[in-house]
Design a protein around this motif. Structure first.
Motif, mmCIF file in Angstrom:
data_model
loop_
_atom_site.group_PDB
_atom_site.id
_atom_site.type_symbol
_atom_site.label_atom_id
_atom_site.label_comp_id
_atom_site.label_asym_id
_atom_site.label_seq_id
_atom_site.Cartn_x
_atom_site.Cartn_y
_atom_site.Cartn_z
ATOM 1 N N SER A 92 81.644 0.664 -69.304
ATOM 2 C CA SER A 92 82.850 -0.117 -69.542
ATOM 3 C C SER A 92 82.994 -1.134 -68.423
ATOM 4 O O SER A 92 82.379 -1.015 -67.357
ATOM 5 C CB SER A 92 84.077 0.792 -69.604
ATOM 6 O OG SER A 92 85.242 0.039 -69.876
ATOM 7 N N CYS A 94 86.061 -4.372 -66.937
ATOM 8 C CA CYS A 94 87.506 -4.634 -66.867
ATOM 9 C C CYS A 94 88.051 -5.086 -68.216
ATOM 10 O O CYS A 94 89.112 -4.611 -68.660
ATOM 11 C CB CYS A 94 87.784 -5.680 -65.791
ATOM 12 S SG CYS A 94 87.430 -5.130 -64.103
ATOM 13 N N ALA A 95 87.346 -6.005 -68.865
ATOM 14 C CA ALA A 95 87.844 -6.527 -70.140
ATOM 15 C C ALA A 95 87.874 -5.436 -71.203
ATOM 16 O O ALA A 95 88.864 -5.295 -71.941
ATOM 17 C CB ALA A 95 86.965 -7.695 -70.590
ATOM 18 N N HIS A 96 86.803 -4.635 -71.299
ATOM 19 C CA HIS A 96 86.757 -3.562 -72.300
ATOM 20 C C HIS A 96 87.805 -2.502 -71.997
ATOM 21 O O HIS A 96 88.491 -2.009 -72.902
ATOM 22 C CB HIS A 96 85.353 -2.950 -72.313
ATOM 23 C CG HIS A 96 85.233 -1.759 -73.200
ATOM 24 N ND1 HIS A 96 85.331 -0.463 -72.721
ATOM 25 C CD2 HIS A 96 85.046 -1.650 -74.555
ATOM 26 C CE1 HIS A 96 85.202 0.384 -73.738
ATOM 27 N NE2 HIS A 96 85.014 -0.312 -74.848
ATOM 28 N N GLN A 98 90.703 -2.773 -70.283
ATOM 29 C CA GLN A 98 92.071 -3.242 -70.503
ATOM 30 C C GLN A 98 92.399 -3.454 -71.976
ATOM 31 O O GLN A 98 93.539 -3.252 -72.402
ATOM 32 C CB GLN A 98 92.284 -4.543 -69.726
ATOM 33 C CG GLN A 98 92.198 -4.377 -68.215
ATOM 34 C CD GLN A 98 92.208 -5.686 -67.469
ATOM 35 O OE1 GLN A 98 92.603 -6.726 -68.015
ATOM 36 N NE2 GLN A 98 91.778 -5.673 -66.207
ATOM 37 N N ALA A 99 91.396 -3.805 -72.763
ATOM 38 C CA ALA A 99 91.641 -4.082 -74.185
ATOM 39 C C ALA A 99 91.565 -2.830 -75.048
ATOM 40 O O ALA A 99 92.384 -2.657 -75.974
ATOM 41 C CB ALA A 99 90.646 -5.127 -74.683
ATOM 42 N N LYS A 100 90.623 -1.927 -74.774
ATOM 43 C CA LYS A 100 90.361 -0.811 -75.672
ATOM 44 C C LYS A 100 90.904 0.531 -75.181
ATOM 45 O O LYS A 100 91.324 1.370 -75.979
ATOM 46 C CB LYS A 100 88.841 -0.673 -75.890
ATOM 47 C CG LYS A 100 88.179 -1.916 -76.467
ATOM 48 C CD LYS A 100 88.663 -2.210 -77.877
ATOM 49 C CE LYS A 100 87.920 -3.394 -78.485
ATOM 50 N NZ LYS A 100 88.385 -3.702 -79.864
ATOM 51 N N TRP A 102 92.959 1.113 -71.910
ATOM 52 C CA TRP A 102 94.209 1.165 -71.154
ATOM 53 C C TRP A 102 95.432 1.404 -72.031
ATOM 54 O O TRP A 102 96.323 2.157 -71.621
ATOM 55 C CB TRP A 102 94.369 -0.094 -70.325
ATOM 56 C CG TRP A 102 95.616 -0.123 -69.498
ATOM 57 C CD1 TRP A 102 96.697 -0.917 -69.667
ATOM 58 C CD2 TRP A 102 95.914 0.706 -68.373
ATOM 59 N NE1 TRP A 102 97.661 -0.653 -68.720
ATOM 60 C CE2 TRP A 102 97.204 0.348 -67.899
ATOM 61 C CE3 TRP A 102 95.217 1.710 -67.701
ATOM 62 C CZ2 TRP A 102 97.799 0.956 -66.820
ATOM 63 C CZ3 TRP A 102 95.811 2.325 -66.617
ATOM 64 C CH2 TRP A 102 97.094 1.956 -66.178
ATOM 65 N N PRO A 103 95.521 0.832 -73.214
ATOM 66 C CA PRO A 103 96.697 1.130 -74.054
ATOM 67 C C PRO A 103 96.859 2.609 -74.386
ATOM 68 O O PRO A 103 97.995 3.075 -74.569
ATOM 69 C CB PRO A 103 96.436 0.304 -75.325
ATOM 70 C CG PRO A 103 95.581 -0.832 -74.857
ATOM 71 C CD PRO A 103 94.698 -0.233 -73.811
ATOM 72 N N SER A 134 94.463 -4.367 -64.451
ATOM 73 C CA SER A 134 94.883 -5.699 -64.018
ATOM 74 C C SER A 134 95.847 -5.583 -62.842
ATOM 75 O O SER A 134 96.410 -4.516 -62.567
ATOM 76 C CB SER A 134 95.547 -6.440 -65.178
ATOM 77 O OG SER A 134 96.732 -5.773 -65.573
ATOM 78 N N ASP A 137 99.290 -4.426 -63.927
ATOM 79 C CA ASP A 137 99.365 -2.995 -64.223
ATOM 80 C C ASP A 137 99.306 -2.161 -62.944
ATOM 81 O O ASP A 137 99.898 -1.080 -62.869
ATOM 82 C CB ASP A 137 98.234 -2.584 -65.162
ATOM 83 C CG ASP A 137 98.431 -3.127 -66.575
ATOM 84 O OD1 ASP A 137 99.587 -3.226 -66.996
ATOM 85 O OD2 ASP A 137 97.423 -3.443 -67.237
#
Length: 416
Positions: A92, A94-96, A98-100, A102-103, A134, A137
């Motif tokens: 993984s 940072c982009a993956h 935070q998008a997939k 972290w929620p 991020s 966050d």
């Protein structure tokens, strides 16, 4: 047939069946979910397993595991698997994350009920989460989570969060660490009734005090230590304070050691609850602090002495430049003419003063050596009125008011 196809060797592979079970995890009962998730790490630990490829982990395993976080009862078994996979290389970024991911992970940091093991794991892997989350966050989720952990007074959690505090000042703002984290630690130190918690806070402070400015250490931390010694002098607390004082002495220097630290550590030598070995340790550290102060002061005095010696050598080595102390003192004018002609060629130097003032000569008698009655210049016996005398005799002595006036005679009596 369809049955033969389904029961073929390909579909009987354990890895394929594991993926199928994971995709249907929501349809299973809780016991089956827990049993499966406890056995899944064994398959993921095999580097030769098809499940361990980066693409399969990223696209098939992690999304299903994040979906399992909908069940609070599975937190304790799902979160360790997710953290373990995130630590693997190139699974993984940072982009993956935070998008997939972290929620699904974010609600756990504010959950009212969460196993201690999960909180401890989050704290242990704090650097991983901070590196993937991020900046917003980090400030809005991770920092409040840490502050709440400091208020739990759970020894296991406190131990983890205090070990991570030195790392925090690099990721969070210094003002946040100073104004939010440090006050909670100090409040916990004074309010907790558990000695183990106080010991953990003191040990944590001994590792992080260097990130604060010296004013904060002397005015805030040392002041709290002074308050603590008034309420709790158990041997464990005293020994932890000793370690903090020793470390802070090295950091603050000899001046703060003499003014702030030694007055705090000296009373601990009279604590009756200390054993002989603990008392000897306290004494040795106290002597060490005194030696630091002594060494610093002696060094200062030696430096001053060397500077004075160099200054004296520089002044004494100048050629033709006598010091003021060695300059001869000019003779002061002693008479009227010397006072008027001081500083000119016509000035006359007064004779040096004798050790004792000269005695005045006795007055001449009337029939003495000076015969004013004899005529001619020789009658004065070489005496000249222009010649100064050390002490002129009084004219009223030996020559009465009715006596002869030597100036009334002929001009030949006194040579011009």
């Amino acid at each position: 047939t369809i049955a033969a196809f389904i029961n073929s060797e390909f579909f009987m592979d354990v890895n394929v069946r594991a993926i199928r079970f994971l995709e249907q995890l929501n349809e299973k009962d809780e016991t089956q979910r827990v049993t499966f998730l406890k056995g899944l790490p064994k398959l993921l630990a095999d580097p030769q397993s098809p499940l361990c490829s980066q693409r399969v982990l990223r696209e098939r395993i992690l999304p299903r595991l994040c979906s399992a976080l909908l069940f609070p009862a599975l937190y304790g078994v799902v979160v360790p698997i997710i953290i373990g996979l995130l630590k693997r290389d190139k699974v993984s970024d940072c982009a993956h994350f935070q998008a997939k991911m972290w929620p699904c992970l974010k609600p756990l940091y504010t959950a009212k009920e969460i196993p201690i093991e999960v909180v401890t794991l989050f704290l242990k892997e704090l650097d991983l989460q901070v590196s993937l989350a991020s900046q917003a966050d980090q400030q809005a989720v991770l920092l409040p989570f840490l502050l709440r952990c400091l208020e739990l007074q759970e020894p296991v959690i406190l131990n983890e969060v205090l070990e991570k505090v030195p790392y925090l000042h690099k990721k969070f703002e210094y003002r946040q660490v100073k104004d939010q984290i440090l006050p909670r630690m100090l409040q916990l130190l004074l309010s907790s009734s558990v000695v183990k918690v106080k010991v953990q806070v003191l040990m944590g402070l001994s590792r992080i005090f260097e990130i604060f400015d010296k004013t904060t250490i002397t005015d805030v931390i040392l002041t709290t230590f002074e308050k603590l010694t008034k309420t709790d002098r158990t041997p464990a607390v005293c020994m932890c304070l000793l370690g903090c004082y020793d470390a802070m002495s090295k950091f603050l220097g000899p001046k703060a050691t003499a003014e702030k630290i030694i007055p705090l550590i000296a009373p601990l030598l009279m604590e009756e609850s200390l054993s002989l070995e603990q008392w000897e340790t306290q004494l040795s550290v106290c002597k060490k602090l005194m030696q630091r102060v002594e060494a610093a002061r002696r060094k200062e005095y030696d430096s001053k002495k060397e500077l004075q010696a160099e200054a004296g050598a520089a002044l004494g080595g100048e050629v033709g430049m006598p010091s003021r102390a060695e300059e001869p003192k000019q003779a002061e004018p002693q008479d009227f003419e010397s006072l008027l002609f001081a500083g000119t060629a016509k000035a006359r130097q007064a004779p040096p003063a004798a050790a004792s003032p000269p005695k005045a000569p006795p007055p001449p008698s009337v029939g003495g050596g000076l015969d004013f009655m004899s005529g001619g210049g020789g009658g004065l016996g070489g005496f000249s009125f222009d010649t100064p005398t050390p002490s002129a005799p009084s004219t009223s002595t030996g020559i009465g008011a009715g006596s002869w006036d030597p100036f009334a005679g002929s001009t030949g009596a006194v040579g011009a």
